[in-house]
Design an enzyme around this catalytic site. Sequence first.
Site, PDB file in Angstrom:
ATOM      1  N   SER A  42       0.274  -2.030  -1.491  1.00 12.74           N
ATOM      2  CA  SER A  42      -0.858  -2.762  -2.047  1.00 12.74           C
ATOM      3  C   SER A  42      -1.614  -1.854  -2.993  1.00 12.74           C
ATOM      4  CB  SER A  42      -1.781  -3.186  -0.895  1.00 12.74           C
ATOM      5  OG  SER A  42      -3.037  -3.605  -1.366  1.00 12.74           O
ATOM      6  N   TYR A  55      -7.029  -1.625   6.626  1.00  7.48           N
ATOM      7  CA  TYR A  55      -5.904  -2.140   5.848  1.00  7.48           C
ATOM      8  C   TYR A  55      -5.448  -1.089   4.835  1.00  7.48           C
ATOM      9  CZ  TYR A  55      -3.271  -4.825   2.435  1.00  7.48           C
ATOM     10  OH  TYR A  55      -2.304  -5.250   1.568  1.00  7.48           O
ATOM     11  N   LYS A  59      -1.783   1.018   4.319  1.00  2.00           N
ATOM     12  CA  LYS A  59      -1.011   1.024   3.078  1.00  2.00           C
ATOM     13  C   LYS A  59      -0.873   2.446   2.524  1.00  2.00           C
ATOM     14  CE  LYS A  59      -0.066  -3.307   3.169  1.00  2.00           C
ATOM     15  NZ  LYS A  59       1.320  -3.779   3.278  1.00  2.00           N
TER      16      LYS A  59
END
Length: 176
Positions: A42, A55, A59
């Site tokens: 991402s 999150y 990543k």
Amino acid sequence: MVKTQFDINVFGILRTIRAFLPHLRTQPPVSNIPPTILNISSIGGLHGYPSNSVYCATKFALEGLTQALAAEIAPFGMHAAVVEPGNFRTSFLSGTVSAGTANLAPALQVYEDTVAHKARAAFAEFDGRQLGDPVEEAKRIWEYAAGEGMFVGKGRRLRLPLGSDTGKVMRELSEE
């Protein structure tokens, strides 16, 4: 929420790679394209965003895992790359804690009027209205994997940035 995010975004991918790697090592290249592992990261794997730290941490971990994996499997004629999508029109920003799909930290009153609070508001505002077209994103991923389209005759790379916002972040990071 933290354990779930890491279980899905890091450990699940790692377990899948470990399960398939013995089989992939025995596969010959197809049309001069080496057996390839593509991990979906991402823009959040390049830059940490307020209210999205867990999150982003997963990543970032996937970025490092893929970079090391690429070096480890190269002697077997294999390739690994990390796909770094930016903001594409999906429901990603609407994940909720109660649904078990939280992509954002829970809102806390103490963060009212801070950058974290403003980020949460922006996520809600742009959910489903992101600029990137997910169909085009999928096409680019396929083209890279198959060595087609804009990737014909181009060498393999470690990172596949998708979306103008990802390119912008990469340029900004290179200038820091």
